[in-house]
Design a protein around this motif. Sequence first.
Motif, mmCIF file in Angstrom:
data_model
loop_
_atom_site.group_PDB
_atom_site.id
_atom_site.type_symbol
_atom_site.label_atom_id
_atom_site.label_comp_id
_atom_site.label_asym_id
_atom_site.label_seq_id
_atom_site.Cartn_x
_atom_site.Cartn_y
_atom_site.Cartn_z
ATOM 1 N N LYS A 147 0.828 -1.206 0.000
ATOM 2 C CA LYS A 147 0.000 0.000 0.000
ATOM 3 C C LYS A 147 0.861 1.254 0.000
ATOM 4 N N GLN A 148 2.004 1.208 0.692
ATOM 5 C CA GLN A 148 2.911 2.351 0.699
ATOM 6 C C GLN A 148 3.479 2.590 -0.696
ATOM 7 N N ILE A 149 4.007 1.536 -1.308
ATOM 8 C CA ILE A 149 4.638 1.674 -2.628
ATOM 9 C C ILE A 149 3.618 2.080 -3.691
ATOM 10 N N GLN A 150 2.397 1.610 -3.590
ATOM 11 C CA GLN A 150 1.373 1.955 -4.575
ATOM 12 C C GLN A 150 1.130 3.459 -4.652
ATOM 13 N N ARG A 151 1.388 4.168 -3.587
ATOM 14 C CA ARG A 151 1.176 5.624 -3.583
ATOM 15 C C ARG A 151 2.354 6.385 -4.190
ATOM 16 N N TRP A 152 3.430 5.689 -4.499
ATOM 17 C CA TRP A 152 4.630 6.337 -5.002
ATOM 18 C C TRP A 152 4.520 6.661 -6.486
ATOM 19 N N SER A 153 5.289 7.661 -6.893
ATOM 20 C CA SER A 153 5.366 8.029 -8.308
ATOM 21 C C SER A 153 6.152 6.973 -9.087
ATOM 22 N N HIS A 154 6.031 7.028 -10.394
ATOM 23 C CA HIS A 154 6.766 6.127 -11.280
ATOM 24 C C HIS A 154 8.275 6.273 -11.040
ATOM 25 N N LYS A 155 8.746 7.516 -10.920
ATOM 26 C CA LYS A 155 10.181 7.759 -10.729
ATOM 27 C C LYS A 155 10.671 7.216 -9.393
ATOM 28 N N LYS A 156 9.850 7.340 -8.370
ATOM 29 C CA LYS A 156 10.259 6.836 -7.054
ATOM 30 C C LYS A 156 10.329 5.311 -7.072
ATOM 31 N N LYS A 157 9.372 4.665 -7.751
ATOM 32 C CA LYS A 157 9.423 3.203 -7.885
ATOM 33 C C LYS A 157 10.670 2.779 -8.654
ATOM 34 N N GLU A 158 11.025 3.522 -9.689
ATOM 35 C CA GLU A 158 12.231 3.192 -10.458
ATOM 36 C C GLU A 158 13.485 3.300 -9.594
ATOM 37 N N ALA A 159 13.538 4.310 -8.737
ATOM 38 C CA ALA A 159 14.691 4.460 -7.842
ATOM 39 C C ALA A 159 14.794 3.257 -6.901
ATOM 40 N N LEU A 160 13.667 2.801 -6.381
ATOM 41 C CA LEU A 160 13.656 1.623 -5.515
ATOM 42 C C LEU A 160 14.138 0.392 -6.277
ATOM 43 N N ILE A 161 13.605 0.195 -7.464
ATOM 44 C CA ILE A 161 13.962 -0.959 -8.297
ATOM 45 C C ILE A 161 15.462 -0.961 -8.605
ATOM 46 N N GLN A 162 16.011 0.216 -8.889
ATOM 47 C CA GLN A 162 17.432 0.332 -9.254
ATOM 48 C C GLN A 162 18.356 0.379 -8.036
ATOM 49 N N GLY A 163 17.762 0.370 -6.833
ATOM 50 C CA GLY A 163 18.579 0.383 -5.624
ATOM 51 C C GLY A 163 19.110 1.744 -5.232
ATOM 52 N N HIS A 164 18.533 2.792 -5.788
ATOM 53 C CA HIS A 164 18.954 4.160 -5.475
ATOM 54 C C HIS A 164 18.165 4.676 -4.271
ATOM 55 N N LEU A 165 18.387 4.055 -3.127
ATOM 56 C CA LEU A 165 17.591 4.342 -1.939
ATOM 57 C C LEU A 165 17.797 5.757 -1.418
ATOM 58 N N ASP A 166 18.968 6.339 -1.665
ATOM 59 C CA ASP A 166 19.219 7.710 -1.222
ATOM 60 C C ASP A 166 18.344 8.719 -1.958
ATOM 61 N N ASP A 167 17.829 8.346 -3.123
ATOM 62 C CA ASP A 167 16.979 9.254 -3.907
ATOM 63 C C ASP A 167 15.520 9.253 -3.446
ATOM 64 N N LEU A 168 15.113 8.258 -2.658
ATOM 65 C CA LEU A 168 13.703 8.127 -2.292
ATOM 66 C C LEU A 168 13.136 9.350 -1.571
ATOM 67 N N PRO A 169 13.818 9.919 -0.578
ATOM 68 C CA PRO A 169 13.237 11.099 0.085
ATOM 69 C C PRO A 169 13.038 12.275 -0.869
ATOM 70 N N ARG A 170 13.980 12.472 -1.774
ATOM 71 C CA ARG A 170 13.877 13.580 -2.734
ATOM 72 C C ARG A 170 12.710 13.385 -3.691
ATOM 73 N N LEU A 171 12.378 12.139 -3.980
ATOM 74 C CA LEU A 171 11.317 11.848 -4.936
ATOM 75 C C LEU A 171 9.937 11.737 -4.287
ATOM 76 N N ALA A 172 9.888 11.923 -2.984
ATOM 77 C CA ALA A 172 8.596 11.853 -2.288
ATOM 78 C C ALA A 172 7.693 12.966 -2.794
ATOM 79 N N LYS A 173 6.406 12.652 -2.915
ATOM 80 C CA LYS A 173 5.432 13.658 -3.344
ATOM 81 C C LYS A 173 5.311 14.720 -2.264
ATOM 82 N N LYS A 174 5.247 15.941 -2.710
ATOM 83 C CA LYS A 174 5.057 17.025 -1.762
ATOM 84 C C LYS A 174 3.562 17.218 -1.547
ATOM 85 N N ILE A 175 3.181 17.238 -0.293
ATOM 86 C CA ILE A 175 1.783 17.467 0.048
ATOM 87 C C ILE A 175 1.694 18.853 0.676
#
Length: 99
Positions: A64-92
Motif C-alpha cells: 500500500k505504501q509503494i502503490q502511492r509512489w510516483s513512477h520515478k520513485k518506484k524506479e529508484a527503488l527498483i534500481q537500488g537508489h535508496l538515497d533518492d527516495l526522500p527527494r522523490l517523495a510527493k510534496k503534500i
Amino acid sequence: MKGYVYILRCSDGTYYTGSTTNLELRLSQHQNGQGANYTKKRLPVELVYYEEYQRIDEAFAREKQIQRWSHKKKEALIQGHLDDLPRLAKKIWKKTPPT
C-alpha cells in the motif's frame, strides 16, 4: 506466514505492485492472465523487484505504501537508489486556513 511485496513492469512500461504469500505462483498467475485486471491487459509482465517479510500483513502494508509512489520513485527503488527516495517523495501542500 511469510509474505512478499513485488513490482512488475508491464508491457506498456507501467508498474504494478502487489503482495502475496507465494511469489512463484502469483507471477505465474499474472503471466497467464489470471492475475489482476490491470496486468491482464498489459501482458507480458516482468518481475523487477521484490521484498520478503516474515508476515503477509507486513508485505501488504508495504504494498500500500509503494502503490502511492510516483513512477520515478518506484524506479529508484527498483534500481537500488535508496538515497533518492526522500527527494522523490510527493510534496503534500496544506492549505492555509482562512483568517
